[in-house]
Design an enzyme around this catalytic site. Structure first.
Site, short mmCIF file in Angstrom:
data_model
loop_
_atom_site.label_atom_id
_atom_site.label_comp_id
_atom_site.label_asym_id
_atom_site.label_seq_id
_atom_site.Cartn_x
_atom_site.Cartn_y
_atom_site.Cartn_z
CD GLU A 1 -5.70 26.85 -5.21
OE1 GLU A 1 -6.03 27.58 -4.25
OE2 GLU A 1 -5.50 25.62 -5.09
CE LYS B 1 -8.90 27.76 -1.52
NZ LYS B 1 -7.45 27.41 -1.51
CB CYS C 1 -7.97 24.19 -3.93
SG CYS C 1 -6.67 23.06 -3.33
#
Length: 269
Positions: A44, A120, A156
């Site tokens: 990321e 995300k 993440c």
């Protein structure tokens, strides 16, 4: 369609300069390709670290950074997953100023792979941080087909939300890739291990979690702890890196995924 896939996770530390980071992506992708990897996953925020303003480095998907990623993927003959920032919307801050937000985006591209992006979904509004002040959330779970393998995408903080991984498992993915920039702190390393293993179990799929390398830099980090790992469909860790910049290269098989789902049929419920 191959029942095995060689993949690589490139663990390294991004700077604030997209051009410098693109060079590192090229270099590490070349090393992975030389070792036979067909899928190379970068962290990321590989485009630029979280240390600077994201709206000033964000680029559209036809910008020079994404075009550079496409070119290197074609040159090395592999599919790459790279974390980048793309322009999103504008919000008004608490002090009345307007500020542009970005999408925390994964770009998946390479020869023979239909290019895919994932934004995300779950933003890091935790531990005193508000990612949502600068990042707009995505709203769609995404998968991509690589060399005949169905691959789920997550980023993440998504790892704390098991439903997303169960959904990916029920969609039939064989592998989930999880680029991350997992900040250091009390208990964070053990949480990383616990959550990645649990999410592999939830999806009953291989899971490759690739983080930024650990750094002591108090200005530009720490925004990574290293510890990139590969877990199998039962949540067992099959390979792991330390904290330094490194390359994890491993072979995965589809049969172990099928065997796990047949013996522990949790995705049918």
């Amino acid at each position: 369609m191959s029942d095995s896939l060689r993949l690589a996770g490139a663990q390294w530390t991004a700077t604030g300069d997209p051009r410098e980071n693109l060079h590192r992506i090229d270099e590490l992708t070349a090393r992975a390709a030389e070792r036979g990897a067909r899928l190379v996953v970068h962290p990321e925020a590989a485009m630029a670290s979280f240390a600077g303003r994201l709206d000033t480095v964000a680029e559209p998907l036809d910008g020079p950074f994404a075009e550079g990623v496409r070119a290197l993927a074609q040159r090395h003959g592999v599919t790459v997953v790279v974390g980048m920032f793309t322009p999103a919307d504008e919000v008004t801050t608490a002090d009345g100023r307007n500020r542009s937000r970005v999408h925390n985006t994964l770009l998946v591209t390479g020869p023979g792979t239909e290019e895919t992006t994932y934004r995300k979904i779950h933003l890091y509004d935790a531990f005193g941080t508000r990612e949502s002040d600068t990042v707009a959330p995505g709203d769609e779970v995404r998968t991509v087909r690589v060399d005949g393998w169905d691959v789920g995408l997550a980023t993440c903080y998504d790892v704390r939300f098991g439903d997303q991984f169960t959904r990916l498992g029920r969609s039939g993915v064989d592998l989930v890739v999880l680029p991350a920039s997992w900040g250091d702190g009390p208990g964070k390393a053990s949480q990383w291990d616990l959550l990645t293993r649990a999410r592999a179990h939830d999806a009953q799929a291989w899971l490759l979690a690739v983080g930024q390398a650990w750094t002591r830099d108090s200005v530009n980090g720490p925004f990574g702890i290293g510890g990139s790992l590969l877990a199998d469909a039962t949540g067992e860790i099959r390979a792991r890196l330390g904290g330094a910049e490194d390359l994890l290269v491993a072979d995965i098989d589809r049969e172990s995924v099928e065997r796990t789902r047949a013996s522990v049929p949790i995705l049918r419920s």
